[in-house]
Design a protein around this motif. Structure first.
Motif, PDB file in Angstrom:
ATOM      1  N   GLY A  28      36.033 122.275  88.604  1.00 24.67           N
ATOM      2  CA  GLY A  28      34.780 122.996  88.761  1.00 24.67           C
ATOM      3  C   GLY A  28      33.800 122.752  87.638  1.00 24.67           C
ATOM      4  N   ASN A  29      32.561 122.379  88.014  1.00 27.73           N
ATOM      5  CA  ASN A  29      31.449 122.265  87.076  1.00 27.73           C
ATOM      6  C   ASN A  29      30.804 123.646  86.957  1.00 27.73           C
ATOM      7  OD1 ASN A  29      28.800 121.866  85.980  1.00 27.73           O
ATOM      8  ND2 ASN A  29      28.899 119.708  86.576  1.00 27.73           N
ATOM      9  N   PRO A  30      30.679 124.202  85.758  1.00 25.54           N
ATOM     10  CA  PRO A  30      30.157 125.559  85.630  1.00 25.54           C
ATOM     11  C   PRO A  30      28.713 125.734  86.075  1.00 25.54           C
ATOM     12  CG  PRO A  30      30.372 124.533  83.477  1.00 25.54           C
ATOM     13  CD  PRO A  30      31.046 123.622  84.455  1.00 25.54           C
ATOM     14  N   SER A  31      28.030 124.631  86.375  1.00 31.22           N
ATOM     15  CA  SER A  31      26.667 124.735  86.911  1.00 31.22           C
ATOM     16  C   SER A  31      26.636 124.681  88.445  1.00 31.22           C
ATOM     17  CB  SER A  31      25.795 123.610  86.339  1.00 31.22           C
ATOM     18  OG  SER A  31      25.646 123.740  84.940  1.00 31.22           O
ATOM     19  N   SER A  32      27.791 124.462  89.065  1.00 29.58           N
ATOM     20  CA  SER A  32      27.860 124.410  90.529  1.00 29.58           C
ATOM     21  C   SER A  32      27.923 125.812  91.119  1.00 29.58           C
ATOM     22  CB  SER A  32      29.094 123.619  90.978  1.00 29.58           C
ATOM     23  OG  SER A  32      29.021 122.279  90.521  1.00 29.58           O
ATOM     24  N   LEU A  33      27.430 125.946  92.334  1.00 29.13           N
ATOM     25  CA  LEU A  33      27.341 127.272  92.958  1.00 29.13           C
ATOM     26  C   LEU A  33      28.557 127.622  93.808  1.00 29.13           C
ATOM     27  CD1 LEU A  33      23.583 127.296  94.042  1.00 29.13           C
ATOM     28  CD2 LEU A  33      24.627 128.263  91.974  1.00 29.13           C
ATOM     29  N   HIS A  34      29.429 126.658  94.082  1.00 31.06           N
ATOM     30  CA  HIS A  34      30.587 126.980  94.920  1.00 31.06           C
ATOM     31  C   HIS A  34      31.609 127.780  94.110  1.00 31.06           C
ATOM     32  CE1 HIS A  34      32.243 123.651  92.686  1.00 31.06           C
ATOM     33  NE2 HIS A  34      31.475 122.756  93.320  1.00 31.06           N
ATOM     34  N   GLY A  35      32.679 128.171  94.792  1.00 28.57           N
ATOM     35  CA  GLY A  35      33.659 129.041  94.161  1.00 28.57           C
ATOM     36  C   GLY A  35      34.277 128.468  92.909  1.00 28.57           C
ATOM     37  N   ALA A  36      34.637 127.180  92.935  1.00 28.34           N
ATOM     38  CA  ALA A  36      35.228 126.566  91.754  1.00 28.34           C
ATOM     39  C   ALA A  36      34.241 126.536  90.596  1.00 28.34           C
ATOM     40  CB  ALA A  36      35.690 125.145  92.083  1.00 28.34           C
ATOM     41  N   ALA A 219      13.212 123.410  69.988  1.00 30.91           N
ATOM     42  CA  ALA A 219      12.935 122.397  71.002  1.00 30.91           C
ATOM     43  C   ALA A 219      14.187 121.552  71.181  1.00 30.91           C
ATOM     44  CB  ALA A 219      11.760 121.516  70.585  1.00 30.91           C
ATOM     45  N   PRO A 220      14.458 121.058  72.375  1.00 34.26           N
ATOM     46  CA  PRO A 220      15.661 120.239  72.577  1.00 34.26           C
ATOM     47  C   PRO A 220      15.593 118.924  71.819  1.00 34.26           C
ATOM     48  CG  PRO A 220      14.274 120.209  74.541  1.00 34.26           C
ATOM     49  CD  PRO A 220      13.694 121.240  73.631  1.00 34.26           C
ATOM     50  N   VAL A 221      16.748 118.474  71.346  1.00 42.80           N
ATOM     51  CA  VAL A 221      16.860 117.172  70.694  1.00 42.80           C
ATOM     52  C   VAL A 221      17.059 116.080  71.736  1.00 42.80           C
ATOM     53  CG1 VAL A 221      18.286 115.805  69.097  1.00 42.80           C
ATOM     54  CG2 VAL A 221      17.694 118.165  68.536  1.00 42.80           C
ATOM     55  N   GLY A 226      18.962 120.980  81.298  1.00 43.18           N
ATOM     56  CA  GLY A 226      18.415 122.245  80.821  1.00 43.18           C
ATOM     57  C   GLY A 226      19.447 123.323  80.560  1.00 43.18           C
ATOM     58  N   GLN A 227      20.693 122.945  80.331  1.00 40.68           N
ATOM     59  CA  GLN A 227      21.708 123.947  80.029  1.00 40.68           C
ATOM     60  C   GLN A 227      21.475 124.569  78.644  1.00 40.68           C
ATOM     61  OE1 GLN A 227      22.335 120.877  81.207  1.00 40.68           O
ATOM     62  NE2 GLN A 227      23.801 120.966  82.893  1.00 40.68           N
ATOM     63  N   SER A 233      21.068 120.178  76.724  1.00 39.15           N
ATOM     64  CA  SER A 233      21.431 119.737  78.065  1.00 39.15           C
ATOM     65  C   SER A 233      22.762 118.992  78.065  1.00 39.15           C
ATOM     66  CB  SER A 233      20.344 118.824  78.632  1.00 39.15           C
ATOM     67  OG  SER A 233      19.163 119.548  78.883  1.00 39.15           O
ATOM     68  N   GLY A 234      23.400 119.019  79.219  1.00 37.05           N
ATOM     69  CA  GLY A 234      24.665 118.330  79.401  1.00 37.05           C
ATOM     70  C   GLY A 234      25.653 119.218  80.118  1.00 37.05           C
TER      71      GLY A 234
END
Length: 384
Positions: A28-36, A219-221, A226-227, A233-234
């Motif tokens: 599971g990718n923590p940015s994904s919306l599914h259950g995993a 500011a982002p490096v 956009g995490q 990010s990443g």
């Protein structure tokens, strides 16, 4: 091998290995919306909350990074990039880790910041009078960066005094060496940002965090998805976050008892070394120091031959930062403290940790006189 280089990297704790391996086997990718994905996000946020609780921060202030170097760069460059001035002031101490010093120097070279370096005393602590004068010159700086404890000498810096002197200007502290050994409370410190890493406190390499107040303009490096509040990010490393959280929690829980044990071992090592070797000097003797670091200079010797001799005898030690290992130059930290170049080339650091025993200290003391004698002889031969 008797490992006395814990300030470079500590062994990963078994409890941390367990949680790290467990998460690596997950999905599971923590940015994904599914259950995993939602499940991974929950575990990530629990890790964020755990770190915040251990270090006196709010969960939203914890930004995960790949380690202390990235956290330092994000703080220093991010604050400068976000500042409205085209060339804001940036003040950093002269004895910072290269992750801060080199980032600041690069910003100055590119014309992106007006960089000033804050001097230190002969004991290695920040010269507060000089810092006060520099802070009073010109506009308020975009950032002041002063490490909590020096990675080479173990000298502890007066972070609270720096915050007071800054007069509201944001202050960042590299707390990589401090978290496991000093009572670090981000919220109470007055800091705007603070860096930490996992591999100095029983976590894996490649894990770290920047604690940053929500009102600190960053500011982002680098850019991407956009995490992490849009500044880092990443795809988020859930396994690394959980491992870091467990390592921080365990280090903080063990800190008081472990510090007492390590300080006793360190003092025994220092006393034995000074008694056995003439011309050996303890760095920062009268300054507040980390309980697990013993840093010396050795008259007539050089760091490379000292370390080679110790390694041959089964003792792992260092001259200073592992990031600068193999660089044939005097320690810039010692030079900043006013040491002559020759003595600054003779630095020797022993750093103790969770796995250090009395036998390790005894082994180092047993071989040190001969190692120093051989180094001095070789140095004298080269000088002819």
């Amino acid at each position: 091998m008797h490992y006395l280089d814990h300030a470079a990297t500590t062994p990963v704790r078994p409890e941390v290995v367990e949680v790290y391996a467990e998460e690596l086997a997950g999905e599971g990718n923590p940015s994904s919306l599914h259950g995993a994905g939602r499940s991974a996000r929950r575990r990530l946020e629990e890790a964020r909350e755990e770190i915040a609780a251990a270090l006196g921060a709010e969960p939203a202030e914890v930004l995960f990074t790949s380690g202390g170097t990235e956290a330092d760069n994000l703080a220093v460059k991010g604050a400068v990039y976000a500042h409205p001035s085209p060339r804001p002031r940036l003040l950093v101490s002269a004895v910072e880790h290269h992750a801060v010093l080199d980032a600041a120097a690069w910003l100055g070279e590119q014309g992106l910041a007006d960089v000033a370096f804050l001097p230190v005393t002969g004991e290695g602590t920040l010269d507060l009078d000089a810092a006060r004068e520099l802070l009073a010159q010109g506009e308020a700086p975009a950032l002041v960066s002063v490490m909590w404890a020096n990675n080479e000498t173990g000298v502890v810096q007066p972070v609270e005094d720096v915050v007071a002197l800054a007069g509201g200007a944001p202050v960042h502290s590299d707390a990589v060496q401090a978290v496991a050994h000093l009572p670090v409370d981000f919220g109470a410190s007055g800091l705007a940002a603070m860096s930490l890493t996992g591999h100095k406190l029983g976590g894996p390499v490649g894990t770290g965090a920047l604690l940053a107040r929500r009102d600190l303009a960053l500011a982002p490096v680098h850019h991407g998805g956009g995490q992490e509040r849009g500044v880092r990010s990443g795809t988020l490393d859930v396994a690394g976050a959980r491992a870091l959280a467990r390592a921080v929690t365990l280090a903080v829980a063990d800190r008081e008892a472990e510090n007492a044990r390590l300080a006793a071992l360190r003092d025994r090592l220092v006393a034995g070394a000074l008694a056995a070797v003439d011309g050996l000097h303890l760095t920062g003797e009268h300054a507040p120091r980390l309980p697990h670091v013993a840093h010396f200079t050795v008259e007539g010797a050089d760091a490379d031959s000292l370390l080679f001799g110790l390694d041959t005898a089964g003792i792992a030690a260092s001259a200073g930062s592992a990031c600068q290992a193999g660089v044939q130059e005097p320690s810039f930290v010692l030079v900043a403290m006013g040491y002559p170049a020759g003595l600054a080339r003779s630095a020797l650091r022993f750093s103790l940790g969770r796995t250090t025993t009395e036998a390790d200290v005894d082994a180092a003391l047993a071989v040190l006189p001969d190692v120093v004698a051989r180094s001095r002889a070789a140095n004298a031969t080269r000088a002819r």
